[in-house]
Design a protein around this motif. Sequence first.
Motif, PDB file in Angstrom:
ATOM      1  N   ARG A 152       2.183   1.714  -3.520  1.00 38.30           N
ATOM      2  CA  ARG A 152       1.103   2.174  -4.404  1.00 38.30           C
ATOM      3  C   ARG A 152       0.822   3.656  -4.224  1.00 38.30           C
ATOM      4  N   SER A 153       1.000   4.165  -3.013  1.00 35.88           N
ATOM      5  CA  SER A 153       0.606   5.550  -2.727  1.00 35.88           C
ATOM      6  C   SER A 153       1.758   6.552  -2.763  1.00 35.88           C
ATOM      7  N   SER A 154       2.999   6.085  -2.807  1.00 30.58           N
ATOM      8  CA  SER A 154       4.149   6.992  -2.756  1.00 30.58           C
ATOM      9  C   SER A 154       5.059   6.807  -3.961  1.00 30.58           C
ATOM     10  N   ASP A 169       0.818  -1.209   0.000  1.00 29.68           N
ATOM     11  CA  ASP A 169       0.000   0.000   0.000  1.00 29.68           C
ATOM     12  C   ASP A 169       0.853   1.260   0.000  1.00 29.68           C
TER      13      ASP A 169
END
Length: 185
Positions: free
Chosen positions: A139-141, A136
Motif C-alpha cells: 500500500r505504501s510503496s 502495508d
Amino acid sequence: MPEGLTDDGLAAMLVRGLRPTRVTLVEHDPRWADRFGARAAELRRVLGERARLVEHVGSTSVPGLAAKPIVDIVVGIDDPDDEQAYLPDLEAIGYDLRVRESQHRCLRAGDPDEPVNLHCYPPEHAETRKYLVFRDRLRSSPEDRERYESVKRDLAQREWRDVNFYAEAKGPVIREILARGGWTD
C-alpha cells in the motif's frame, strides 16, 4: 503454506485435493473493499469475541494492484486446530473447509463471481503478521507494488498443478518486499 511443496505434501493438506488451474488477474476493483466490509461484519457477528482480529489481506486489499478477484481475509482465532470451537458456525454461513494444517485453516465462500478465502490463524501467528506487513508495504510503496504485479503477471502465463504452487512461486519476491517492509524471520 510451507515452502518446497510437493504434490503429495500439498494433497495431504488440501481437503478436496489438487486442482489444476490457470491464474487470471484483473485490474483492481474498489468494490473488493466493500465485499470485505460485508464479510467482516458477518464474521464479527457470527464469531463474536472468537474473532480476535479480522483483516483484509492479499492483493485485493491493495488499491491499484491487479489481483485474482478473490477477497482474502485473515481471522485471528486463538486455536484454529480446535475446529469445533468455530468451524460449525462458519460452515453455517456458507464457508467450506479447503486447507487443514497445524494452526491454520483456509475456507472458501461466496458464489463464483464473488469468492472469498478465509484464513484462520492465531492472532499473533507469524503468518498473520506477515500478511499485514506485506499488505502495508504494498500500500505504501508504488515500486514494490509494481514489482510484485510484474512477477504475478509473468507467473500467470503458466498453467499450475494447483494454485498453491503459483503462490509458492511468488515466494522470492514476497520475501524481498517483506524485508523492505521491516520483516525479519
